[in-house]
Design a protein around this motif. Structure first.
Motif, PDB file in Angstrom:
ATOM      1  N   GLU A 146       0.829  -1.206   0.000  1.00 43.89           N
ATOM      2  CA  GLU A 146       0.000   0.000   0.000  1.00 43.89           C
ATOM      3  C   GLU A 146       0.865   1.258   0.000  1.00 43.89           C
ATOM      4  OE1 GLU A 146      -3.653  -2.226   2.403  1.00 43.89           O
ATOM      5  OE2 GLU A 146      -2.308  -0.848   3.447  1.00 43.89           O
ATOM      6  N   LEU A 147       1.966   1.238   0.740  1.00 50.05           N
ATOM      7  CA  LEU A 147       2.900   2.361   0.699  1.00 50.05           C
ATOM      8  C   LEU A 147       3.529   2.482  -0.681  1.00 50.05           C
ATOM      9  CD1 LEU A 147       4.697   1.936   4.163  1.00 50.05           C
ATOM     10  CD2 LEU A 147       2.970   3.644   3.539  1.00 50.05           C
ATOM     11  N   HIS A 148       3.864   1.357  -1.259  1.00 45.50           N
ATOM     12  CA  HIS A 148       4.476   1.327  -2.584  1.00 45.50           C
ATOM     13  C   HIS A 148       3.541   1.912  -3.643  1.00 45.50           C
ATOM     14  CE1 HIS A 148       6.502  -0.144  -6.164  1.00 45.50           C
ATOM     15  NE2 HIS A 148       5.436  -0.855  -6.493  1.00 45.50           N
ATOM     16  N   GLN A 149       2.244   1.692  -3.511  1.00 47.63           N
ATOM     17  CA  GLN A 149       1.283   2.131  -4.512  1.00 47.63           C
ATOM     18  C   GLN A 149       0.807   3.566  -4.322  1.00 47.63           C
ATOM     19  OE1 GLN A 149      -1.763  -0.883  -4.152  1.00 47.63           O
ATOM     20  NE2 GLN A 149      -0.804  -2.216  -5.669  1.00 47.63           N
ATOM     21  N   LEU A 150       1.162   4.202  -3.215  1.00 47.96           N
ATOM     22  CA  LEU A 150       0.743   5.586  -2.997  1.00 47.96           C
ATOM     23  C   LEU A 150       1.262   6.487  -4.109  1.00 47.96           C
ATOM     24  CD1 LEU A 150       1.166   6.399   0.819  1.00 47.96           C
ATOM     25  CD2 LEU A 150      -0.957   6.314  -0.483  1.00 47.96           C
ATOM     26  N   THR A 151       0.417   7.397  -4.577  1.00 48.82           N
ATOM     27  CA  THR A 151       0.830   8.364  -5.590  1.00 48.82           C
ATOM     28  C   THR A 151       0.773   9.770  -5.003  1.00 48.82           C
ATOM     29  OG1 THR A 151      -1.416   8.693  -6.460  1.00 48.82           O
ATOM     30  CG2 THR A 151      -0.121   6.857  -7.375  1.00 48.82           C
ATOM     31  N   ILE A 152       1.359  10.715  -5.715  1.00 46.06           N
ATOM     32  CA  ILE A 152       1.376  12.094  -5.209  1.00 46.06           C
ATOM     33  C   ILE A 152      -0.040  12.666  -5.135  1.00 46.06           C
ATOM     34  CG2 ILE A 152       3.731  12.629  -5.923  1.00 46.06           C
ATOM     35  CD1 ILE A 152       2.646  13.794  -8.484  1.00 46.06           C
ATOM     36  N   SER A 153      -0.946  12.177  -5.964  1.00 46.50           N
ATOM     37  CA  SER A 153      -2.330  12.660  -5.919  1.00 46.50           C
ATOM     38  C   SER A 153      -3.101  12.078  -4.743  1.00 46.50           C
ATOM     39  CB  SER A 153      -3.050  12.320  -7.228  1.00 46.50           C
ATOM     40  OG  SER A 153      -3.112  10.917  -7.430  1.00 46.50           O
ATOM     41  N   ASP A 154      -2.547  11.064  -4.093  1.00 48.96           N
ATOM     42  CA  ASP A 154      -3.198  10.455  -2.932  1.00 48.96           C
ATOM     43  C   ASP A 154      -2.936  11.229  -1.646  1.00 48.96           C
ATOM     44  OD1 ASP A 154      -4.303   8.346  -4.375  1.00 48.96           O
ATOM     45  OD2 ASP A 154      -2.506   7.111  -4.158  1.00 48.96           O
ATOM     46  N   VAL A 155      -1.977  12.163  -1.679  1.00 51.27           N
ATOM     47  CA  VAL A 155      -1.609  12.929  -0.483  1.00 51.27           C
ATOM     48  C   VAL A 155      -1.958  14.388  -0.709  1.00 51.27           C
ATOM     49  CG1 VAL A 155       0.236  13.545   1.117  1.00 51.27           C
ATOM     50  CG2 VAL A 155       0.272  11.308  -0.030  1.00 51.27           C
ATOM     51  N   THR A 156      -2.873  14.915   0.097  1.00 49.76           N
ATOM     52  CA  THR A 156      -3.337  16.294  -0.038  1.00 49.76           C
ATOM     53  C   THR A 156      -2.949  17.094   1.190  1.00 49.76           C
ATOM     54  OG1 THR A 156      -5.246  15.521  -1.325  1.00 49.76           O
ATOM     55  CG2 THR A 156      -5.337  17.768  -0.452  1.00 49.76           C
ATOM     56  N   ASP A 157      -2.261  18.206   0.981  1.00 47.52           N
ATOM     57  CA  ASP A 157      -1.847  19.093   2.067  1.00 47.52           C
ATOM     58  C   ASP A 157      -2.932  20.138   2.294  1.00 47.52           C
ATOM     59  OD1 ASP A 157      -0.632  20.788   3.874  1.00 47.52           O
ATOM     60  OD2 ASP A 157       1.330  20.695   2.911  1.00 47.52           O
ATOM     61  N   MET A 158      -3.575  20.060   3.460  1.00 46.79           N
ATOM     62  CA  MET A 158      -4.658  20.987   3.797  1.00 46.79           C
ATOM     63  C   MET A 158      -4.202  22.054   4.784  1.00 46.79           C
ATOM     64  SD  MET A 158      -7.151  19.772   1.991  1.00 46.79           S
ATOM     65  CE  MET A 158      -8.626  20.512   2.697  1.00 46.79           C
ATOM     66  N   ASP A 159      -2.915  22.361   4.790  1.00 45.34           N
ATOM     67  CA  ASP A 159      -2.303  23.335   5.698  1.00 45.34           C
ATOM     68  C   ASP A 159      -2.254  22.821   7.140  1.00 45.34           C
ATOM     69  OD1 ASP A 159      -1.821  25.130   3.642  1.00 45.34           O
ATOM     70  OD2 ASP A 159      -3.735  26.164   3.923  1.00 45.34           O
ATOM     71  N   HIS A 160      -3.425  22.542   7.703  1.00 40.42           N
ATOM     72  CA  HIS A 160      -3.480  22.088   9.088  1.00 40.42           C
ATOM     73  C   HIS A 160      -3.350  20.577   9.210  1.00 40.42           C
ATOM     74  CE1 HIS A 160      -7.529  21.657   7.497  1.00 40.42           C
ATOM     75  NE2 HIS A 160      -7.767  20.765   8.437  1.00 40.42           N
ATOM     76  N   ALA A 161      -3.426  19.877   8.067  1.00 35.95           N
ATOM     77  CA  ALA A 161      -3.370  18.419   8.110  1.00 35.95           C
ATOM     78  C   ALA A 161      -3.032  17.875   6.736  1.00 35.95           C
ATOM     79  CB  ALA A 161      -4.706  17.851   8.586  1.00 35.95           C
ATOM     80  N   LEU A 162      -2.566  16.629   6.716  1.00 36.04           N
ATOM     81  CA  LEU A 162      -2.377  15.891   5.474  1.00 36.04           C
ATOM     82  C   LEU A 162      -3.472  14.830   5.387  1.00 36.04           C
ATOM     83  CD1 LEU A 162       1.485  15.200   5.359  1.00 36.04           C
ATOM     84  CD2 LEU A 162       0.225  17.031   4.213  1.00 36.04           C
ATOM     85  N   ILE A 163      -4.144  14.776   4.268  1.00 35.50           N
ATOM     86  CA  ILE A 163      -5.138  13.735   4.035  1.00 35.50           C
ATOM     87  C   ILE A 163      -4.537  12.737   3.054  1.00 35.50           C
ATOM     88  CG2 ILE A 163      -7.444  13.198   3.174  1.00 35.50           C
ATOM     89  CD1 ILE A 163      -8.294  15.998   3.935  1.00 35.50           C
ATOM     90  N   VAL A 164      -4.479  11.483   3.464  1.00 34.43           N
ATOM     91  CA  VAL A 164      -3.844  10.437   2.660  1.00 34.43           C
ATOM     92  C   VAL A 164      -4.888   9.397   2.283  1.00 34.43           C
ATOM     93  CG1 VAL A 164      -1.985   8.736   2.546  1.00 34.43           C
ATOM     94  CG2 VAL A 164      -1.698  10.799   3.936  1.00 34.43           C
ATOM     95  N   ASN A 165      -5.021   9.148   0.988  1.00 32.16           N
ATOM     96  CA  ASN A 165      -5.932   8.120   0.485  1.00 32.16           C
ATOM     97  C   ASN A 165      -5.151   6.848   0.187  1.00 32.16           C
ATOM     98  OD1 ASN A 165      -8.327   9.776   0.385  1.00 32.16           O
ATOM     99  ND2 ASN A 165      -7.408  10.824  -1.359  1.00 32.16           N
ATOM    100  N   VAL A 166      -5.639   5.731   0.694  1.00 31.93           N
ATOM    101  CA  VAL A 166      -5.024   4.426   0.437  1.00 31.93           C
ATOM    102  C   VAL A 166      -5.971   3.654  -0.463  1.00 31.93           C
ATOM    103  CG1 VAL A 166      -4.096   2.324   1.451  1.00 31.93           C
ATOM    104  CG2 VAL A 166      -3.934   4.490   2.697  1.00 31.93           C
ATOM    105  N   ARG A 167      -5.533   3.389  -1.681  1.00 27.39           N
ATOM    106  CA  ARG A 167      -6.419   2.770  -2.674  1.00 27.39           C
ATOM    107  C   ARG A 167      -6.032   1.312  -2.916  1.00 27.39           C
ATOM    108  NH1 ARG A 167      -8.801   7.390  -4.616  1.00 27.39           N
ATOM    109  NH2 ARG A 167      -7.509   9.273  -4.550  1.00 27.39           N
TER     110      ARG A 167
END
Length: 365
Positions: A146-167
């Motif tokens: 799952e870490l290997h498959q993470l893409t840059i579009s899966d990680v969103t910087d919301m200033d106060h937090a990072l939202i990470v999608n695991v697909r």
């Protein structure tokens, strides 16, 4: 519908029974069995044939591996030959006997103090990528794949937090987790991740999130799947932990579940998979013991002072204690400053939001 059309339709449906991600493994196990039968000129498959087959395997394979092979072969024989291996009671009794006294090897886990120490002391010039992989891996109980498959579009910087999608997880469910801003013990988790993200080279042609990191610089080459399985061992080696080779690729998942259990969250007993990852921790035993004897942390000063993680005390609730056993665990948590917290998880019961100050959210799956 013609007979041959019906046969094709049935074959297509039966082929769909096999799990897509491990289909090749199932088929390879079936092929091994077929070759074994051919070598012995065995045409019919019955319980006696399977007993001999697994008896030979048991000389070199562990009990857990035998059961895995049994499960795959059971499915394949049902699909390919319409044979119900589940009715072969002598075979299942044989496998159960082989399991007696067997203790499976489990990946060792990292404590919260050890995680803090590594994030604080390991130099970024050598370990920045490993730090980010550690944060992500423990935050969501991630598998290496799952870490290997993470893409840059899966990680969103919301200033106060990072939202990470695991697909595309093992269970075919897309999940997400949040890394909140935190300065716990001088560790800014988001800033560690941002430093790594900022070093990504513009000329990188692929979208993989994790790229190689050498001499304070990111390269354009994506990190291989097998590399993630070795990261926990590198963390253990830096911390000079004994038996560092036992910190395998499963370490992050077991660490995540163990820290969750230490936080006082109640994991549904029916979730046997999640239960298997929980370390047999003293903090968890303390809560269970107090619950059994009807004490509750609210009635035990010693228990309240003992249930601490990395200097962040898990104190008793100031509210009057309740006799309801279902609320005992919830009453143990009040303002717990944890590295880990659970959201988006149907088999985990957490206290009310006002009772928890999350720093990282995770999913046990």
């Amino acid at each position: 519908m013609e007979n041959f059309e019906l046969e094709d339709a049935v074959k297509e449906v039966m082929d769909g029974i096999l799990p897509k991600k491990s289909r090749k493994i199932y088929e390879a196990q079936y092929d091994t069995f077929v070759k074994w039968c051919c070598q012995r000129k065995l045409e019919n498959v019955n319980e006696d044939v399977l007993l001999v087959f697994f008896a030979e395997k048991s000389k070199t394979l562990s009990s857990s591996t035998l059961w895995a092979h049994y499960s795959m072969l059971k499915t394949m024989l049902n699909v390919k030959r319409n044979i119900d291996v589940g009715k072969f009671y002598k075979l299942s009794a044989f496998l159960k006997r082989k399991s007696e006294g067997y203790k499976p090897k489990k990946a060792k886990v990292l404590t919260l103090d050890q995680i803090d120490k590594f994030l604080l002391e390991a130099p970024d010039k050598d370990f920045l990528m490993i730090k980010v992989a550690l944060i992500f891996g423990v935050a969501d109980a991630c598998r290496g794949k799952e870490l290997h498959q993470l893409t840059i579009s899966d990680v969103t910087d919301m200033d106060h937090a990072l939202i990470v999608n695991v697909r595309n997880t093992k269970n075919n469910v897309d999940l997400n987790f949040i890394i909140n801003n935190s300065n716990k013990n001088g560790i800014d988790l988001i800033e560690e991740c941002r430093k790594y993200m900022a070093l990504r080279k513009p000329e990188t042609t692929h979208s993989r999130f994790f790229v190689r990191y050498e001499k304070s610089q990111c390269t354009v080459k994506a990190i291989g799947k097998n590399t993630f399985g070795k990261i926990p061992q590198k963390v253990a080696e830096y911390l000079n932990l004994p038996n560092s080779t036992l910190y395998t690729g499963h370490c992050f998942r077991r660490t995540s579940a163990s820290l969750l259990a230490d936080s006082g969250a109640s994991i549904d007993k029916s979730a046997s998979v999640a239960e298997g990852y929980i370390e047999n921790s003293i903090n968890t035993k303390k809560i269970v013991a107090d619950s059994i004897f009807g004490l509750g942390v609210g009635n035990s000063t010693e228990s309240a002072s003992a249930h601490q993680v990395s200097g962040s005390a898990v104190s008793a609730s100031s509210a009057s204690s309740t006799s309801s056993k279902n609320n005992i665990v919830q009453n143990t948590i009040d303002g717990a400053n944890r590295l880990l917290n659970i959201v988006n998880c149907s088999n985990v019961t957490m206290p009310a939001p006002s009772e928890v100050h999350p720093e990282i959210s995770t999913v046990v799956r």
